[in-house]
Write a protein that holds these residues in place. Sequence first.
Motif, PDB file in Angstrom:
ATOM      1  N   VAL A 178       0.854  -1.187   0.000  1.00 13.54           N
ATOM      2  CA  VAL A 178       0.000   0.000   0.000  1.00 13.54           C
ATOM      3  C   VAL A 178       0.893   1.241   0.000  1.00 13.54           C
ATOM      4  CG1 VAL A 178      -1.762   1.322   1.227  1.00 13.54           C
ATOM      5  CG2 VAL A 178      -1.858  -1.179   1.217  1.00 13.54           C
ATOM      6  N   ARG A 179       0.640   2.146  -0.939  1.00 15.07           N
ATOM      7  CA  ARG A 179       1.425   3.389  -1.039  1.00 15.07           C
ATOM      8  C   ARG A 179       0.496   4.592  -1.025  1.00 15.07           C
ATOM      9  NH1 ARG A 179       5.521   3.191  -6.012  1.00 15.07           N
ATOM     10  NH2 ARG A 179       5.958   5.258  -5.207  1.00 15.07           N
ATOM     11  N   PRO A 180       0.803   5.584  -0.197  1.00 15.46           N
ATOM     12  CA  PRO A 180       0.005   6.814  -0.229  1.00 15.46           C
ATOM     13  C   PRO A 180       0.276   7.574  -1.521  1.00 15.46           C
ATOM     14  CG  PRO A 180       1.893   7.085   1.226  1.00 15.46           C
ATOM     15  CD  PRO A 180       1.881   5.640   0.804  1.00 15.46           C
ATOM     16  N   LEU A 181      -0.725   8.271  -2.021  1.00 14.74           N
ATOM     17  CA  LEU A 181      -0.557   9.109  -3.195  1.00 14.74           C
ATOM     18  C   LEU A 181      -0.217  10.516  -2.716  1.00 14.74           C
ATOM     19  CD1 LEU A 181      -3.555   7.871  -5.352  1.00 14.74           C
ATOM     20  CD2 LEU A 181      -1.141   7.408  -5.743  1.00 14.74           C
ATOM     21  N   GLU A 182       1.071  10.815  -2.680  1.00 10.23           N
ATOM     22  CA  GLU A 182       1.525  12.117  -2.208  1.00 10.23           C
ATOM     23  C   GLU A 182       2.856  12.448  -2.860  1.00 10.23           C
ATOM     24  OE1 GLU A 182       1.955  11.775   2.012  1.00 10.23           O
ATOM     25  OE2 GLU A 182       3.421  10.168   1.894  1.00 10.23           O
ATOM     26  N   SER A 183       3.129  13.731  -3.003  1.00  6.73           N
ATOM     27  CA  SER A 183       4.394  14.184  -3.577  1.00  6.73           C
ATOM     28  C   SER A 183       5.493  14.079  -2.524  1.00  6.73           C
ATOM     29  CB  SER A 183       4.275  15.629  -4.047  1.00  6.73           C
ATOM     30  OG  SER A 183       4.087  16.492  -2.933  1.00  6.73           O
ATOM     31  N   LYS A 184       6.746  14.227  -2.951  1.00  8.59           N
ATOM     32  CA  LYS A 184       7.852  14.207  -2.004  1.00  8.59           C
ATOM     33  C   LYS A 184       7.708  15.327  -0.986  1.00  8.59           C
ATOM     34  CE  LYS A 184      11.222  12.050  -5.107  1.00  8.59           C
ATOM     35  NZ  LYS A 184      12.518  12.196  -5.805  1.00  8.59           N
ATOM     36  N   ALA A 185       7.270  16.513  -1.448  1.00  8.83           N
ATOM     37  CA  ALA A 185       7.090  17.640  -0.532  1.00  8.83           C
ATOM     38  C   ALA A 185       5.992  17.343   0.482  1.00  8.83           C
ATOM     39  CB  ALA A 185       6.758  18.907  -1.317  1.00  8.83           C
ATOM     40  N   ASP A 186       4.893  16.727   0.008  1.00  8.39           N
ATOM     41  CA  ASP A 186       3.812  16.360   0.926  1.00  8.39           C
ATOM     42  C   ASP A 186       4.302  15.358   1.964  1.00  8.39           C
ATOM     43  OD1 ASP A 186       2.020  17.958  -0.421  1.00  8.39           O
ATOM     44  OD2 ASP A 186       1.253  16.326  -1.677  1.00  8.39           O
ATOM     45  N   ARG A 187       5.112  14.390   1.501  1.00  6.02           N
ATOM     46  CA  ARG A 187       5.590  13.349   2.412  1.00  6.02           C
ATOM     47  C   ARG A 187       6.545  13.917   3.457  1.00  6.02           C
ATOM     48  NH1 ARG A 187       6.776  10.153  -1.111  1.00  6.02           N
ATOM     49  NH2 ARG A 187       9.024  10.368  -1.334  1.00  6.02           N
ATOM     50  N   VAL A 188       7.435  14.826   3.033  1.00  2.98           N
ATOM     51  CA  VAL A 188       8.356  15.445   3.995  1.00  2.98           C
ATOM     52  C   VAL A 188       7.577  16.231   5.042  1.00  2.98           C
ATOM     53  CG1 VAL A 188      10.136  17.213   4.257  1.00  2.98           C
ATOM     54  CG2 VAL A 188      10.331  15.522   2.441  1.00  2.98           C
ATOM     55  N   LYS A 189       6.579  16.978   4.590  1.00  4.24           N
ATOM     56  CA  LYS A 189       5.760  17.760   5.529  1.00  4.24           C
ATOM     57  C   LYS A 189       5.053  16.840   6.520  1.00  4.24           C
ATOM     58  CE  LYS A 189       1.946  21.079   5.674  1.00  4.24           C
ATOM     59  NZ  LYS A 189       0.979  21.860   4.855  1.00  4.24           N
ATOM     60  N   ARG A 190       4.474  15.747   6.000  1.00  3.17           N
ATOM     61  CA  ARG A 190       3.768  14.809   6.875  1.00  3.17           C
ATOM     62  C   ARG A 190       4.717  14.199   7.896  1.00  3.17           C
ATOM     63  NH1 ARG A 190       3.417   9.447   6.502  1.00  3.17           N
ATOM     64  NH2 ARG A 190       4.067   9.387   4.299  1.00  3.17           N
ATOM     65  N   ARG A 191       5.901  13.794   7.441  1.00  2.00           N
ATOM     66  CA  ARG A 191       6.854  13.163   8.350  1.00  2.00           C
ATOM     67  C   ARG A 191       7.342  14.143   9.421  1.00  2.00           C
ATOM     68  NH1 ARG A 191       7.796   7.796   8.648  1.00  2.00           N
ATOM     69  NH2 ARG A 191      10.052   7.955   8.610  1.00  2.00           N
ATOM     70  N   LEU A 192       7.539  15.406   9.051  1.00  2.40           N
ATOM     71  CA  LEU A 192       7.966  16.399  10.030  1.00  2.40           C
ATOM     72  C   LEU A 192       6.884  16.636  11.084  1.00  2.40           C
ATOM     73  CD1 LEU A 192       9.779  19.017   7.776  1.00  2.40           C
ATOM     74  CD2 LEU A 192      10.821  17.521   9.492  1.00  2.40           C
ATOM     75  N   LEU A 193       5.634  16.680  10.637  1.00  2.39           N
ATOM     76  CA  LEU A 193       4.538  16.852  11.594  1.00  2.39           C
ATOM     77  C   LEU A 193       4.440  15.650  12.535  1.00  2.39           C
ATOM     78  CD1 LEU A 193       1.803  18.386   9.251  1.00  2.39           C
ATOM     79  CD2 LEU A 193       3.090  19.560  11.046  1.00  2.39           C
TER      80      LEU A 193
END
Length: 244
Positions: A178-193
């Motif tokens: 299973v992979r989320p549909l998100e850009s690299k920028a979206d993923r970095v933001k999510r991981r930082l949060l």
Amino acid sequence: AFAPDGSRAAFGAKKGEAAFIVDGDRVSENFESAWGPAFSLAHGATVDGRHFIVVNGKKGEDFDDAGSCLVSPDGSRVAYIAQKGRKSFLVLREVRGEGFDPVHRKGAEFDRVDDPQFSPDGRWVVYRAGHRQDEKMRVVVGDEPGAAFDEVGIPLFQPGGKSLGHLARKGRELWWIVRPLESKADRVKRRLLELIEIGKTGDVRKAAGYVIYRGEDEKRSWKDVCNPDDPEEAKEIRGVLDEI
């Protein structure tokens, strides 16, 4: 192919040596071969042995081969597989008025590219791809290849369209990925949060997966995460948490 509103149909046809596309009451120019009509009207064609994609009557770039043409749900983008030499890649083009936008994007080159599809919201193009060198297959989301497996199944979009899943085989093991549909920028933001939330708890072990190792050990890649069982690296993690 049928128009999204069901008002008309388009199909490939041939008369004598001429191949063409019929779109309702419109007939395209003649080609050596024509195939795969999709709306808003895109299709493949061949002239003098060169393959290209046509959108609303406007010819695209020549390739050694081109096919698997598809149009995004809102009709604003066209994606197709192209080949130059022995390398295949995905081409993504914007549709502007009566034809292609001059600007187009070409994906990474592979020895094999299969089964492109748009996500339900039209934001993502997903396809399977592989290299002869390692004999592995990957699922590519946008411009980002996933993990390599011996085989991968056709991706399926999950309800809601925020992730996709696919079967994968590695040796005798079967996986459901299973992979989320998100850009690299979206993923970095999510991981930082996520890290900020972990920082509030001071959980060093959980935070370890978010903190990049920057030690001097040349045996480890720069992208390895910190090891909470190593006193020096655990100290690095605590330092990050203290700064949040």
